[in-house]
Design an enzyme around this catalytic site. Structure first.
Site, mmCIF file in Angstrom:
data_model
loop_
_atom_site.group_PDB
_atom_site.id
_atom_site.type_symbol
_atom_site.label_atom_id
_atom_site.label_comp_id
_atom_site.label_asym_id
_atom_site.label_seq_id
_atom_site.Cartn_x
_atom_site.Cartn_y
_atom_site.Cartn_z
ATOM 1 C CB SER A 204 -0.957 0.021 1.188
ATOM 2 O OG SER A 204 -0.251 0.173 2.397
ATOM 3 C CE LYS B 259 -2.814 1.687 4.891
ATOM 4 N NZ LYS B 259 -2.545 0.822 3.784
#
Length: 178
Positions: free
Chosen positions: A42, A86
């Protein structure tokens, strides 16, 4: 003084320094530094899968800012035990939307030079609740993030990532929004 006493004395000194080093390492690792591994793709483009990253724990960093890469407790504890990594995209009180593959914060397009490809799906406007941050992976088309589970509570932030040290050390570029 006999040689045996000198050797024992040296061993005691070395043992003390080794003990101090171990205690300092444990304290730093548990209270000051954060060391995590990127388990998914990701964040690819910025941090590759299986890389080890390093940073400061939340108690030793400023409040999260847009562009910070953070490590936080899993928002999906039934599926994943490991922390997530993230990028902070929107802060509490801001409206975020994705239109035509471009992130908009309070109606203003967010320049994101770190993205490898355009996003394929839009996201309806939502206001990020106070005390939370909206996070997304840099590999947006292959990231499970706040678009799925919502904004994350600031209390779940473990720390901010500064360095990718696997396989070779590299400073992680943190984007600053102007």
């Amino acid at each position: 003084m006999s040689i045996a006493k000198k050797v024992v004395g040296e061993l005691v000194v070395w043992g003390m320094w080794l003990g101090i080093g171990i205690v300092a390492s444990v304290l730093l690792n548990n209270h000051v530094l954060v060391n995590a591994q990127v388990l998914t793709g990701s964040m690819e483009g910025t941090i590759m899968t299986q890389s080890r990253v390093f940073g400061l724990r939340a108690g030793f960093m400023d409040a999260p800012s847009r562009g910070d890469i953070i490590v936080f407790e899993s928002p999906l504890p039934d599926e994943f035990d490991e922390p997530f990594i993230k990028r902070v995209i929107a802060l509490g009180g801001e409206e975020i939307a994705i239109v035509g593959g471009i992130v908009h914060i309070d109606g203003v397009p967010l320049p994101e030079s770190y993205l490898a490809e355009d996003m394929r799906r839009d996201f309806a406007p939502v206001v990020v609740p106070e005390g939370t941050v909206f996070v997304m992976g840099d590999n947006r088309n292959y990231s499970r993030d706040s678009r799925e589970w919502g904004a994350i509570c600031k209390d779940s932030i473990i720390g901010r990532i500064y360095l990718d040290f696997s396989p070779l050390p590299a400073i992680v570029a943190n984007y600053n929004y102007k």
